[in-house]
Motif scaffolding. Structure first.
Motif, PDB file in Angstrom:
ATOM      1  N   UNK A   1       0.827  -1.201   0.000  1.00  0.00           N
ATOM      2  CA  UNK A   1       0.000   0.000   0.000  1.00  0.00           C
ATOM      3  C   UNK A   1       0.863   1.253   0.000  1.00  0.00           C
ATOM      4  N   UNK A   2       2.024   1.153   0.587  1.00  0.00           N
ATOM      5  CA  UNK A   2       2.928   2.300   0.687  1.00  0.00           C
ATOM      6  C   UNK A   2       3.957   2.330  -0.441  1.00  0.00           C
ATOM      7  N   UNK A   3       4.467   1.146  -0.821  1.00  0.00           N
ATOM      8  CA  UNK A   3       5.596   1.098  -1.745  1.00  0.00           C
ATOM      9  C   UNK A   3       5.242   0.685  -3.176  1.00  0.00           C
TER      10      UNK A   3
ATOM     11  N   UNK B   1      15.564  -2.917  -1.452  1.00  0.00           N
ATOM     12  CA  UNK B   1      15.005  -2.871  -2.800  1.00  0.00           C
ATOM     13  C   UNK B   1      13.680  -2.113  -2.852  1.00  0.00           C
ATOM     14  N   UNK B   2      13.313  -1.476  -1.755  1.00  0.00           N
ATOM     15  CA  UNK B   2      12.081  -0.699  -1.732  1.00  0.00           C
ATOM     16  C   UNK B   2      12.326   0.709  -2.264  1.00  0.00           C
TER      17      UNK B   2
ATOM     18  N   UNK C   1      14.151   3.161   5.964  1.00  0.00           N
ATOM     19  CA  UNK C   1      15.209   3.247   6.968  1.00  0.00           C
ATOM     20  C   UNK C   1      14.827   2.499   8.236  1.00  0.00           C
ATOM     21  N   UNK C   2      13.588   2.618   8.626  1.00  0.00           N
ATOM     22  CA  UNK C   2      13.096   1.885   9.796  1.00  0.00           C
ATOM     23  C   UNK C   2      13.279   0.384   9.604  1.00  0.00           C
ATOM     24  N   UNK C   3      12.952  -0.120   8.411  1.00  0.00           N
ATOM     25  CA  UNK C   3      13.079  -1.547   8.137  1.00  0.00           C
ATOM     26  C   UNK C   3      14.539  -1.977   8.055  1.00  0.00           C
ATOM     27  N   UNK C   4      15.388  -1.124   7.496  1.00  0.00           N
ATOM     28  CA  UNK C   4      16.813  -1.448   7.397  1.00  0.00           C
ATOM     29  C   UNK C   4      17.456  -1.582   8.772  1.00  0.00           C
TER      30      UNK C   4
END
Length: 291
Positions: free
Chosen positions: A250-252, A261-262, A274-277
């Motif tokens: 929904x976001x990417x 890769x997002x 960045x939060x996910x990284x």
């Protein structure tokens, strides 16, 4: 029916490319009796009862589309655009403003755009979402979409006390291209209060929302002035949980979930990536607010 499709695409300003793809697919279906007849039957079934068996209706037309090589996603969108003709009549019969029909049917275009960017297919991959609009239980009112909801728990905070089963207004936030700004969502709340005044007659009307937009950990990495954080702050959070990232598309605009890769072409996407990284997780929240 083809003329109706042409008028629909013109009214809702579908691109020339999408119009051509969808009309060509519809022509393929109409050229084969084995495909055309199930579509005509689907329209008749819905016209007779808007609370029909939606799963059976979708499967019926998907099988018809397969006979002539039309992708399920394309077939699903064609089905609901076709049914929008009868839905418009139902709005008139129930005395519902046709401007609300128009705004509600914009969701078909929103979902087409999502399907194109995620799968590069002209259609929709969320056919099971649409029946709420077509059985007259969900309506677009300004920036947001609403339906009645029975609270599934007691609620108590300060002087506000609501029993389980109390009518509330459930909201959805479509990807419309409009910002989720306070001015727009307050306008939508006001429209919803007026629309549901008979079902929710109190001076203080409860609204509920279940969405990734209410995931509380976003407050730790989103800019303090972001519209998402402002929207979150409006709610009293009643429940939240982590999930496996199934809402990231929904976001990417992609089913990709690896953070490297997002796409990071907006401030919101960059913050989330960045939060996910950093090993951060994603999830959803369920909250209530009052107007």
């Amino acid at each position: 029916m083809r003329q109706y499709f042409e008028r629909f695409f013109a009214e809702f300003e579908y691109s020339e490319k999408d119009t051509t793809v969808l009309l060509n697919a519809f022509d393929k279906i109409c050229a084969c009796d084995a495909a055309r007849i199930p579509f005509e039957q689907a329209y008749a079934t819905y016209a007779a009862d808007c609370n029909c068996d939606w799963g059976a209706l979708i499967r019926q037309t998907q099988e018809a589309g397969k006979l002539v090589g039309v992708h399920n996603f394309t077939t699903d969108l064609l089905l609901f655009i076709m049914l929008s003709k009868r839905l418009r009549e139902l709005y008139a019969e129930h005395g519902i403003d046709l401007a609300i029909w128009h705004d509600s049917m914009l969701d078909l275009k929103y979902k087409l755009e999502e399907c194109r960017v995620v799968y590069d297919i002209c259609g929709t991959f969320v056919a099971g979402w649409f029946p709420g609009f077509f059985n007259l239980t969900r309506f677009a009112l300004g920036r947001l979409q609403f339906e009645l909801w029975d609270l599934d728990r007691d609620y108590q905070k300060g002087e506000i006390s609501l029993a389980k089963g109390t009518k509330a207004i459930n909201m959805h936030i479509p990807r419309s291209g409009q910002p989720l700004s306070p001015a727009l969502y307050e306008d939508a709340f006001a429209r919803a209060k007026a629309f549901y005044k008979e079902q929710c007659p109190g001076t203080l009307v409860p609204f509920v929302c279940h969405s990734w937009l209410l995931f509380p950990e976003q407050a730790e990495f989103l800019h303090e002035k972001s519209n998402v954080r402002k929207f979150m702050s409006e709610f009293d959070l009643m429940e939240w949980s982590y999930n496996n990232g199934e809402d990231l598309w929904r976001l990417f605009d992609t089913m990709e979930q690896h953070p490297d890769r997002l796409p990071a072409d907006t401030s919101l996407r960059r913050a989330y990536a960045e939060h996910l990284k950093k090993g951060g997780r994603v999830g959803f929240g369920f909250g209530i607010l009052f107007r």
